[in-house]
Design a protein around this motif. Structure first.
Motif, PDB file in Angstrom:
ATOM      1  N   VAL A  17      -0.814 -46.409  -9.228  1.00  0.00           N
ATOM      2  CA  VAL A  17      -0.727 -47.298  -8.060  1.00  0.00           C
ATOM      3  C   VAL A  17      -0.644 -46.608  -6.949  1.00  0.00           C
ATOM      4  N   VAL A  18      -0.672 -45.223  -6.792  1.00  0.00           N
ATOM      5  CA  VAL A  18      -0.346 -44.392  -5.558  1.00  0.00           C
ATOM      6  C   VAL A  18      -1.271 -44.855  -4.519  1.00  0.00           C
ATOM      7  N   ASP A  19      -2.479 -45.000  -4.667  1.00  0.00           N
ATOM      8  CA  ASP A  19      -3.243 -45.502  -3.380  1.00  0.00           C
ATOM      9  C   ASP A  19      -2.726 -46.651  -2.742  1.00  0.00           C
ATOM     10  N   LYS A  20      -2.431 -47.813  -3.562  1.00  0.00           N
ATOM     11  CA  LYS A  20      -1.966 -49.071  -2.979  1.00  0.00           C
ATOM     12  C   LYS A  20      -0.503 -48.701  -2.548  1.00  0.00           C
ATOM     13  N   ILE A  21       0.344 -48.035  -2.911  1.00  0.00           N
ATOM     14  CA  ILE A  21       1.607 -47.795  -2.409  1.00  0.00           C
ATOM     15  C   ILE A  21       1.582 -47.103  -1.116  1.00  0.00           C
ATOM     16  N   ASP A  22       0.540 -46.123  -1.187  1.00  0.00           N
ATOM     17  CA  ASP A  22       0.313 -45.468   0.136  1.00  0.00           C
ATOM     18  C   ASP A  22      -0.202 -46.235   1.089  1.00  0.00           C
ATOM     19  N   ARG A  23      -1.039 -47.288   1.054  1.00  0.00           N
ATOM     20  CA  ARG A  23      -1.316 -48.401   2.094  1.00  0.00           C
ATOM     21  C   ARG A  23      -0.164 -49.317   2.331  1.00  0.00           C
ATOM     22  N   LEU A  24       0.542 -49.659   1.271  1.00  0.00           N
ATOM     23  CA  LEU A  24       1.907 -50.318   1.734  1.00  0.00           C
ATOM     24  C   LEU A  24       2.931 -49.775   2.441  1.00  0.00           C
ATOM     25  N   ALA A  25       3.029 -48.452   2.135  1.00  0.00           N
ATOM     26  CA  ALA A  25       3.848 -47.536   3.205  1.00  0.00           C
ATOM     27  C   ALA A  25       3.248 -47.528   4.428  1.00  0.00           C
ATOM     28  N   LYS A  26       2.096 -47.714   4.870  1.00  0.00           N
ATOM     29  CA  LYS A  26       1.648 -47.606   6.325  1.00  0.00           C
ATOM     30  C   LYS A  26       1.896 -48.967   6.987  1.00  0.00           C
ATOM     31  N   GLU A  27       1.507 -50.196   6.050  1.00  0.00           N
ATOM     32  CA  GLU A  27       2.038 -51.316   6.629  1.00  0.00           C
ATOM     33  C   GLU A  27       3.176 -51.738   6.977  1.00  0.00           C
ATOM     34  N   ILE A  28       4.217 -51.381   6.154  1.00  0.00           N
ATOM     35  CA  ILE A  28       5.545 -51.676   6.446  1.00  0.00           C
ATOM     36  C   ILE A  28       6.240 -51.080   7.625  1.00  0.00           C
ATOM     37  N   LYS A  29       5.616 -50.008   8.091  1.00  0.00           N
ATOM     38  CA  LYS A  29       5.877 -49.141   9.134  1.00  0.00           C
ATOM     39  C   LYS A  29       5.807 -49.942  10.411  1.00  0.00           C
ATOM     40  N   LYS A  30       4.944 -50.886  10.363  1.00  0.00           N
ATOM     41  CA  LYS A  30       4.570 -51.679  11.426  1.00  0.00           C
ATOM     42  C   LYS A  30       5.761 -52.491  11.874  1.00  0.00           C
ATOM     43  N   PHE A  31       6.592 -52.991  10.733  1.00  0.00           N
ATOM     44  CA  PHE A  31       7.725 -53.853  11.124  1.00  0.00           C
ATOM     45  C   PHE A  31       9.391 -53.126  11.471  1.00  0.00           C
ATOM     46  N   LYS A  32      10.112 -54.105  12.022  1.00  0.00           N
ATOM     47  CA  LYS A  32      11.343 -53.538  12.100  1.00  0.00           C
ATOM     48  C   LYS A  32      12.138 -53.949  10.879  1.00  0.00           C
ATOM     49  N   TYR A  33      11.965 -54.879  10.380  1.00  0.00           N
ATOM     50  CA  TYR A  33      12.577 -55.596   9.143  1.00  0.00           C
ATOM     51  C   TYR A  33      11.768 -56.012   7.982  1.00  0.00           C
ATOM     52  N   VAL A  34      12.093 -55.556   6.814  1.00  0.00           N
ATOM     53  CA  VAL A  34      11.141 -55.722   5.578  1.00  0.00           C
ATOM     54  C   VAL A  34      12.063 -56.384   4.391  1.00  0.00           C
ATOM     55  N   PHE A  35      11.906 -57.561   4.094  1.00  0.00           N
ATOM     56  CA  PHE A  35      12.845 -58.293   3.174  1.00  0.00           C
ATOM     57  C   PHE A  35      11.839 -58.454   1.785  1.00  0.00           C
ATOM     58  N   CYS A  36      12.116 -57.734   0.657  1.00  0.00           N
ATOM     59  CA  CYS A  36      11.241 -57.670  -0.446  1.00  0.00           C
ATOM     60  C   CYS A  36      12.028 -58.407  -1.433  1.00  0.00           C
ATOM     61  N   LEU A  37      11.338 -59.385  -1.935  1.00  0.00           N
ATOM     62  CA  LEU A  37      12.107 -60.564  -3.041  1.00  0.00           C
ATOM     63  C   LEU A  37      11.931 -60.047  -4.374  1.00  0.00           C
ATOM     64  N   ASN A  38      11.057 -58.981  -4.614  1.00  0.00           N
ATOM     65  CA  ASN A  38      10.728 -58.536  -5.981  1.00  0.00           C
ATOM     66  C   ASN A  38      11.483 -57.539  -6.611  1.00  0.00           C
ATOM     67  N   TYR A  39      11.588 -57.641  -7.727  1.00  0.00           N
ATOM     68  CA  TYR A  39      12.569 -56.666  -8.631  1.00  0.00           C
ATOM     69  C   TYR A  39      11.990 -55.350  -8.921  1.00  0.00           C
ATOM     70  N   ASP A  40      10.564 -55.328  -8.808  1.00  0.00           N
ATOM     71  CA  ASP A  40      10.143 -54.248  -9.320  1.00  0.00           C
ATOM     72  C   ASP A  40      10.198 -53.044  -8.531  1.00  0.00           C
ATOM     73  N   LEU A  41       9.630 -51.829  -8.826  1.00  0.00           N
ATOM     74  CA  LEU A  41       9.893 -50.638  -7.791  1.00  0.00           C
ATOM     75  C   LEU A  41       8.885 -50.168  -6.938  1.00  0.00           C
ATOM     76  N   LEU A  42       7.781 -51.063  -6.551  1.00  0.00           N
ATOM     77  CA  LEU A  42       6.754 -50.882  -5.684  1.00  0.00           C
ATOM     78  C   LEU A  42       7.189 -50.650  -4.187  1.00  0.00           C
ATOM     79  N   MET A  43       7.925 -51.391  -3.702  1.00  0.00           N
ATOM     80  CA  MET A  43       8.603 -51.297  -2.502  1.00  0.00           C
ATOM     81  C   MET A  43       9.413 -50.096  -2.362  1.00  0.00           C
ATOM     82  N   TYR A  44      10.377 -49.846  -3.620  1.00  0.00           N
ATOM     83  CA  TYR A  44      11.027 -48.468  -3.710  1.00  0.00           C
ATOM     84  C   TYR A  44      10.271 -47.308  -3.297  1.00  0.00           C
TER      85      TYR A  44
END
Length: 330
Positions: free
Chosen positions: A115-142
């Motif tokens: 899933v590295v390609d989507k993880i890379d895109r997610l990493a770029k998106e979260i940098k647009k925010f000051k605060y990110v709140f993730c309700l998921n238990y999985d390791l994708l956000m990690y």
């Protein structure tokens, strides 16, 4: 209270918001195995859900773990009111279903490499925010946090230092050396990588991306993951206040949501009303963006009803922008 609405493309609004809440829809968009029906089927086939629990799911005509947990919790509350004590069997069933949920997430979890390609895109998106709140238990956000920090050290921070959550987490709002911005990530309902040790919640780590194996070993040794999956909002809040980390995130960090917020993959269901109440407590919220799958009027109308129900007691005037959720990681 007055709600107004419009529709836009994600790219048109992606730089306009400071905070975002991610729900399970994000994880499903990266790995469909995180749907409740897949998790339930895996739990049954693995023997983590016994015949009695399976009968309960069938009776409720659901594969939603939180719905089954809600019924068990409500049933035990009724027994306690009538008989003056709780039923051990109901408590045991409740705990087993909670454990089967987290076990299924681990069992179906994709490896980082797939899933590295989507993880890379997610990493770029979260940098647009000051605060990110993730309700998921999985390791994708990690993993997205790790990926985001490869180019800019400590650009994105979960505020854990040497395994423990920093008492002075607010200081991490200041950008690290040479960085122009800082993004803080929190897990209001816990995460697979956070374990309970006595009164402390500790984030585990592993070399490379073999974190799944490390977590599996710790679970095998009897360690407990810090996570909230109770079936009602009030029960979830009770669970939150029993954890020092979750309590800090709820009462302190979530207070950072100001005038604007993105809701992505989060259904804002009744059993998460405690989160809605905390987010809008400051009274400053006036703009919300909501990701909707395959935008059509029926879904938008359903969201309007949901938002009106969740926000009505707070008497806020909020402008809501709907966007196509699939555009987020496109």
């Amino acid at each position: 209270m007055k709600l107004t609405f419009d529709q836009k493309k994600w790219e048109e609004i992606s730089d306009d918001f400071d905070s975002i809440v991610f729900g399970n829809g994000l994880s499903i968009s990266i790995s469909p195995d995180f749907r409740y029906d897949s998790l339930f089927d895996h739990a049954v086939s693995s023997g983590w859900i016994n015949d009695g629990a399976r009968d309960l799911f069938e009776h409720l005509k659901t594969k939603n773990f939180e719905e089954a947990l809600r019924v068990l919790s409500d049933s035990n509350d009724v027994v306690h009111i009538i008989e003056g004590s709780r039923r051990e069997g109901l408590d045991c069933a409740h705990q087993k279903i909670k454990e089967s949920l987290i076990s299924s997430i681990g069992g179906l979890h994709k490896r980082y490499e797939s899933v590295v390609d989507k993880i890379d895109r997610l990493a770029k998106e979260i940098k647009k925010f000051k605060y990110v709140f993730c309700l998921n238990y999985d390791l994708l956000m990690y993993w997205a946090v790790v990926e985001a920090n490869k180019i800019q050290k400590n650009r994105v921070k979960d505020c854990f230092v040497a395994g423990g959550f920093s008492e002075n987490w607010q200081k991490m709002e200041v950008p690290y050396k040479g960085n122009d911005k800082s993004t803080l990530v929190f897990y209001p309902h816990g995460n697979m990588a956070i374990f309970r040790f006595g009164d402390s919640d500790i984030k585990v780590s592993a070399k490379g991306h073999d974190l799944l194996s490390e977590i599996g070993c710790r679970i095998g040794d009897g360690a407990s993951i810090t996570f909230v999956s109770e079936g009602t909002s009030s029960k979830k809040l009770e669970s939150i206040v029993r954890s020092n980390y979750l309590k800090k995130v709820y009462f302190e960090c979530m207070g950072k949501v100001g005038s604007n917020l993105v809701i992505h993959g989060w259904s804002m269901s009744d059993n998460d009303q405690h989160l809605v109440d905390r987010i809008v407590m400051s009274g400053a919220l006036n703009r919300v963006a909501v990701g909707v799958n395959k935008i059509d009027m029926d879904k938008i109308d359903a969201w309007k009803v949901r938002l009106e129900k969740s926000l009505k007691k707070h008497l806020l005037d909020v402008h809501v922008t709907f966007y196509e959720a699939s555009q987020f990681l496109a």
